[in-house]
Structures are given as C-alpha cells and as structure tokens.
Design an enzyme around this catalytic site. Structure first.
Site, PDB file in Angstrom:
ATOM      1  CB  CYS A   2      -0.924   0.039   1.183  1.00  0.00           C
ATOM      2  SG  CYS A   2      -2.399  -0.897   0.940  1.00  0.00           S
ATOM      3  NE  ARG A  27      -1.040   5.869  -0.158  1.00  0.00           N
ATOM      4  CZ  ARG A  27      -0.783   5.743  -1.452  1.00  0.00           C
ATOM      5  NH1 ARG A  27      -0.860   4.564  -2.019  1.00  0.00           N
ATOM      6  NH2 ARG A  27      -0.445   6.778  -2.183  1.00  0.00           N
ATOM      7  CD1 TRP A  74      -5.108  -5.239   0.152  1.00  0.00           C
ATOM      8  CD2 TRP A  74      -5.516  -4.672   2.254  1.00  0.00           C
ATOM      9  NE1 TRP A  74      -6.354  -5.715   0.471  1.00  0.00           N
ATOM     10  CE2 TRP A  74      -6.631  -5.390   1.755  1.00  0.00           C
ATOM     11  CE3 TRP A  74      -5.537  -4.222   3.580  1.00  0.00           C
ATOM     12  CZ2 TRP A  74      -7.762  -5.643   2.533  1.00  0.00           C
ATOM     13  CZ3 TRP A  74      -6.664  -4.486   4.343  1.00  0.00           C
ATOM     14  CH2 TRP A  74      -7.754  -5.186   3.815  1.00  0.00           C
ATOM     15  CG  ASN A 100       3.126   0.290  -2.667  1.00  0.00           C
ATOM     16  OD1 ASN A 100       3.163  -0.516  -1.746  1.00  0.00           O
ATOM     17  ND2 ASN A 100       2.999   1.582  -2.463  1.00  0.00           N
ATOM     18  N   GLY A 101       2.242  -2.802  -5.789  1.00  0.00           N
ATOM     19  CA  GLY A 101       1.852  -3.264  -7.108  1.00  0.00           C
ATOM     20  C   GLY A 101       1.723  -4.772  -7.152  1.00  0.00           C
ATOM     21  CD  GLU A 475     -22.913   6.595  -9.705  1.00  0.00           C
ATOM     22  OE1 GLU A 475     -22.141   7.405  -9.154  1.00  0.00           O
ATOM     23  OE2 GLU A 475     -24.152   6.605  -9.535  1.00  0.00           O
ATOM     24  CE  LYS A 479     -20.798  10.170  -8.801  1.00  0.00           C
ATOM     25  NZ  LYS A 479     -22.207  10.068  -8.813  1.00  0.00           N
ATOM     26  CD  GLU A 482     -23.560  13.748  -9.243  1.00  0.00           C
ATOM     27  OE1 GLU A 482     -22.852  12.750  -9.074  1.00  0.00           O
ATOM     28  OE2 GLU A 482     -24.491  14.046  -8.476  1.00  0.00           O
ATOM     29  CG  HIS A 498     -36.492  -1.288 -28.641  1.00  0.00           C
ATOM     30  ND1 HIS A 498     -37.295  -2.026 -29.485  1.00  0.00           N
ATOM     31  CD2 HIS A 498     -35.523  -2.125 -28.219  1.00  0.00           C
ATOM     32  CE1 HIS A 498     -36.846  -3.265 -29.555  1.00  0.00           C
ATOM     33  NE2 HIS A 498     -35.765  -3.361 -28.797  1.00  0.00           N
ATOM     34  CE  LYS A 593     -20.942  13.275  -0.203  1.00  0.00           C
ATOM     35  NZ  LYS A 593     -20.594  12.617  -1.479  1.00  0.00           N
TER      36      LYS A 593
END
Length: 598
Positions: A2, A27, A74, A100-101, A475, A479, A482, A498, A593
């Site tokens: 991480c 993280r 992680w 990391n990765g 979704e 985004k 909005e 249609h 919010k």
C-alpha cells in the site's frame, strides 16, 4: 500494496519512516515494516503484523542509521503475517526491497531464476528481491546494472525502493504504474507513495515516470530509464495552505476521493474479516437475511445504482430474490409486499429523507430492516434493526465516488457471506480489483485526453452497456451530468434501437462499457448502430475482450466485480470534463451532499 517511504540523509531514520507510514495509514494495510542501515552496512529489519503502533513497539530507535525504507502492506500474495510483511530480503541478506503493485510473471520468475531458493513467505515481492540477488552473482555488475537487469525481466505494476547492504550510501527506486515520488532536501532525499507522507520534511518533489529507475544519495539524485537514457526533471513545489489541509495535495476533494477508492476497498475487507481471515457479518443480521424470502433495496441517486448491483450479487451469490426501489417513488406507490421480506436501505449519509420516509412505513408494517451507510449513528442507522458501515471515510465532494464503490463492495460481502460457494475467494478478488483501480488511477492523463476529445463543448452524451455494464452506465451518466452539466443518459445498449437512437446525430458522444464476455458482441453491434448514424464512439473494455480500435482497456478482474473497476474511468471522465468547462468540481450547482428534504 500500500504505502512506501524511503529516506537517506543525516537524521535518525526510524522516526522519519514511522511518521511517514502513519500518514499513509488511510490507504489501509494489514502489516508494516522498516529496514534501516548505517554508513558501514550494519542493518536492522523490523516487521510486524497489524498496526504501525505495534511496529513501533519492536523498533530499536537507538540504532544510528541514516538510510532506510518502510512499507505498509495490503495482502495480494500471501496472508497477512510477519513473514509476508515488507521489507523483504534476499536469501543472502544483501538486498532489501519494498514494493507496491502486482508482479504478473512472478511464477515464471521463480521457475526461471529461483528453482533452488527456499522462500520464507508467499509474496511476489520476495521473489523479485531474490531475482535481484540472482543477477548479483555476476561480480562484474554494479548495483545499478544488477537492478536494471532485474527490472528488464519483471512484468507488472510496481513501485520499488531497494537497499544494497554492500552499497549503503545509495537508495534505489523504480516505478511502473504505481505511484512514487522523490522528495528533495538540502542534505537528504526521500521517496514516497504520497507527498503527504514526507511533506513535513520538504515541499520539493520530483515525479518518477513509468519505466524509470532512480539513484539517491543524501546530496543528489539521478533518474534514468530502464534502457539507460538519462532523464533531467526539475522539482516542483508542493504548496499546502490551511484551507487545503483536509484534501492534502489535491486540487479538489473529488479527485482525492477517487484516488482513495483502492484504499477504501482494502479497508472494507479488513473491517469485515474475522480472526480466521474469512469475511463475516454480525450473526443476528445473517440470520435475518437467511430468514427472508425476498429482499427489497430502497435508495436514491448513486445509492440506487449501487442497489442494482446489490440485486445481482444477492440473487446470483445468495439465491435470494431481490427488488430495487427508488425511495421517493416507494413512499407514495409501494409495491405489493408478501411473505417474509427484509428491507435494505442504502445511503451514504444515513440521513436521506426519502429513504427515511420508507423506513418509517416499513417499521410500522413490522418488517426487519438493514441500513448500509457511511455514517455511524446516522438516522437511518439508528432507526434500522441492523447496520453495515461502508468505512469509506468522510466523503466531501457532492458527487459520490468512493461511497459508491464502498456500497458495491459491502453488498458483495453481504451476498458472499450467505453464499454456499464460500465467497468465491472474494477477499483475494477484491484485492485484485483494488490493484487494478490503482492502475487505472495512474492513467489519469490518458483519461483527461479522452474527456477533451469526446466531451469538450458537447451538450449531450450517452453511456451504454448490457447487464452489469448497464448498471454502471446509469451511475456514469449521473456523474457526468451532475458536475459537468452535460445532459447524459445511461441506457441498456439493446434499448437504443427502440426509440432513443433517434437522438443520435453527427458527433454525439456515445461511451460504451464492455466487461462481460457473454454480451460483448451484442454491445459491439449497438456501437456500430450508433456509429453509422454519426456518433463519436468511445469504448471502455475489459482486458481479453478488446479490439485494436478500443480507446481504454481495463485490467482483467473477476467478471462479477467489474463494476467496481469500470466506474473509475467514468468518474475521471466526469472530473476532467468539468475541469475543462471551468466549473467547481466539488460544488455543482443546485446540489447538496446530503439530501435531507423530500
């Protein structure tokens, strides 16, 4: 994964490393460690499972070290344990590495270079550090040459920080698709995954690009490509004022919250994992769900879109028929309710007025209720029989990003804990998704270019997809509309012909999502339909399903979890389209919010 912190300089390094790691705690992580070395090569390794506070307990602060590397991990390869915690050392003790990765060819590397090496853990990182040691068997090679040869054979995403105990006045680093920065000081240098880890030491930072390796001393640094070309890149100043402290180095909360999604995913798994390393929900809730013959999900906006994915998970994994309702519609036009239902309310804030109105009705009817929310102690949480928290941390931007992916993740965990398939290794699969998210987030520049190419000066746009991709399209459209005010609709791709295809004209942006093999060819047919009518088409496709002309290819993840990944580039497209229009990303007009009125 991480977080990485490395330091070479004059100060006692232990506290610098630990403080930096503490700033990366957001993280998510399951273990941590540091490795320190003095100028004559005396070295000490400290690792611990769990929190950095526990690592502090085992670190010897009296060691007079001036260089070191630290890491919060992680798990992606190997269970959380001291043996699997970073830093990792080569079998001969010469090289120490943090990473990391995800290394894609770790099994090939092990078979090719390490057939006789006995590994102590189960990580791809331990394989890499021993591959580095393998190349060191050639005494004619310098440390730089050894590191370069290893980088040439490694495939995947990585941010590396490396110490050679035989060369204790140089810190090495390299990067590919995983974030890493150089911090510049007067008599020291640092490397870090995030500038916030070391901002107390310096405000001068240098970017490391993919395919580059770095050599740092206390007085200088040098950057080269893996092929040996010298790179000259000036530092930039990282400026933070009092108003920016909460969002750190980010210009907007939304971008910060997009970037936090991999960490949120890891934190959620950690929170819903028991001591045996299995996903678990409270037993009373599990009994309530198992007693239900139907689930009704009630939500609004982004949470409503997450609810459709929850329906998919609960029906496919848990085998429970599930319906999804818009809260404001349910209040005045409730469906026919029979049997033993459970009502699930999804709300980022836990204060959504429309959802609470339904909750009040349902409680009057005497049915059991569950709230999935980001805010402990919120109204919907207090008033429902059960609560599952998102653990996403505060979400400040009006446009929800990390709360949405957190909702999907918690719904998947809920369904998986009820599945007879023992959650199809969901912990492992969510780890893969988190790493894939990191890869997409690292490609921001490409997505910014796509936003400019497809959405600049456009009044309307479409997202299309089938199945899970349709749910993500809804979704994605929300985004974009909005915050950028581009009139955007998310459609089931097969429904275009249609009626809606009448709206397609020359230059209309149509962004297609393709992540499911079973309907990929059908969606491609719909792409051709709109393209033949003048649409400007952009294809976002899962690896393995791509064609040469596709614009964005996503790393492959489990087919059921593709929505977690596919939504990330759409969030970034909305972000950059809004920036290019000059609007306030975090505070779109007319929106709040938390919607606390009906």
């Amino acid at each position: 994964m991480c977080g990485i912190v490395g330091y070479i300089g004059q100060s006692a390094v232990q506290e610098i490393l630990l403080s930096g790691l503490e700033k990366l705690e957001y993280r998510g992580y399951d273990s941590a460690g540091i490795f320190v070395v003095d100028k004559i090569g005396n070295s000490h390794l400290f690792r611990e499972k769990g929190r950095i506070a526990e690592l502090r307990e085992v670190v010897d602060f009296d060691v007079p070290a001036q260089m070191g590397i630290g890491h919060t991990r992680w798990a992606t390869h190997g269970v959380p344990s001291i043996a699997n915690a970073h830093p990792h050392q080569s079998q001969d003790g010469r090289f120490t590495l943090v990473h990391n990765g995800v290394i894609e060819n770790f099994q090939e590397l092990k078979a090719t270079y390490l057939p006789d090496v006995a590994l102590t853990g189960n990580t791809d990182t331990e394989i890499v550090v021993n591959v580095i040691a393998h190349f060191a068997k050639n005494d004619a090679l310098t440390t730089k040459e050894i590191f370069r040869e290893a980088l040439k054979v490694v495939k995947g995403s990585y941010a590396f920080a490396l110490i050679d105990s035989k060369d204790p006045e140089i810190l090495w680093a390299a990067k590919n698709k995983s974030p890493l920065l150089i911090g510049v000081g007067t008599d020291f240098h640092v490397v870090a995954s995030d500038a916030m880890a070391t901002i107390q030491l310096t405000d001068q930072y240098v970017e490391i690009h993919d395919g580059e390796m770095v050599q740092l001393t206390n007085t200088d640094f040098a950057i080269e490509t893996v092929s040996g070309s010298v790179i000259n890149r000036a530092p930039y100043k990282a400026t933070v004022d009092a108003a920016d402290l909460e969002k750190g180095m980010y210009p907007y909360y939304m971008l910060k919250e997009i970037d936090e999604q991999p960490a949120v995913l890891r934190r959620i798994v950690q929170q819903y994992q028991n001591s045996a390393g299995e996903l678990e929900i409270p037993n009373e809730l599990k009994q309530a769900v198992e007693a239900a013959d139907r689930i009704h999900i009630v939500a609004c906006g982004t949470s409503y879109h997450a609810g459709w994915l929850g329906k998919h998970f609960l029906e496919k994994m848990a085998g429970i028929p599930t319906e999804v309702h818009i809260a404001s519609e349910f209040s005045y036009n409730p469906p026919l309710i029979k049997g033993n239902p459970l009502f699930v309310f999804i709300s980022q804030s836990g204060e959504t007025a429309d959802s609470r109105q339904v909750l009040v009705k349902v409680k009057e009817w005497g049915y059991p209720t569950l709230t999935i929310t980001n805010v402990q102690g919120s109204t919907l949480s207090r008033e429902a029989n059960h609560t599952l928290l998102l653990h996403a941390g505060p979400e400040i931007a009006v446009a929800s990003t990390k709360a949405y992916t957190a909702q999907i993740s918690v719904l998947a965990i809920l369904a998986a804990t009820l599945s007879e398939e023992k959650d199809f290794a969901l912990i492992h699969e969510l780890g893969i998704v988190a790493n894939a998210m990191d890869s997409i987030i690292a490609e921001k520049e490409q997505i910014a270019e796509l936003a400019e190419a497809y959405l600049t000066d456009k009044r309307s746009a479409f997202y299309i997809g089938r199945g899970l991709d349709y749910y993500v399209s809804m979704e994605a459209a929300l985004k974009l509309k909005e915050i950028s005010y581009v009139q955007t609709e998310g459609f089931a791709a097969g429904e275009l012909k249609h009626g809606t295809i009448a709206l397609i004209e020359e230059g209309t942006p149509v962004i297609a999502l393709i992540t499911q093999a079973e309907n990929a060819s059908h969606t491609r047919g719909n792409i051709e339909e709109v393209r033949s009518r003048g649409a400007h088409t952009c294809v976002c496709v899962m690896e393995g399903l791509q064609q040469e002309s596709d614009q964005l290819v996503l790393p492959a993840v489990h087919p059921m979890l593709t929505p977690l990944l596919a939504v990330v580039p759409t969030q970034l497209l909305a972000y950059y389209a809004t920036l290019q229009r000059g609007f306030d990303v975090d505070k779109p007009r007319n929106l709040a919010k938390s919607v606390t009125v009906e």
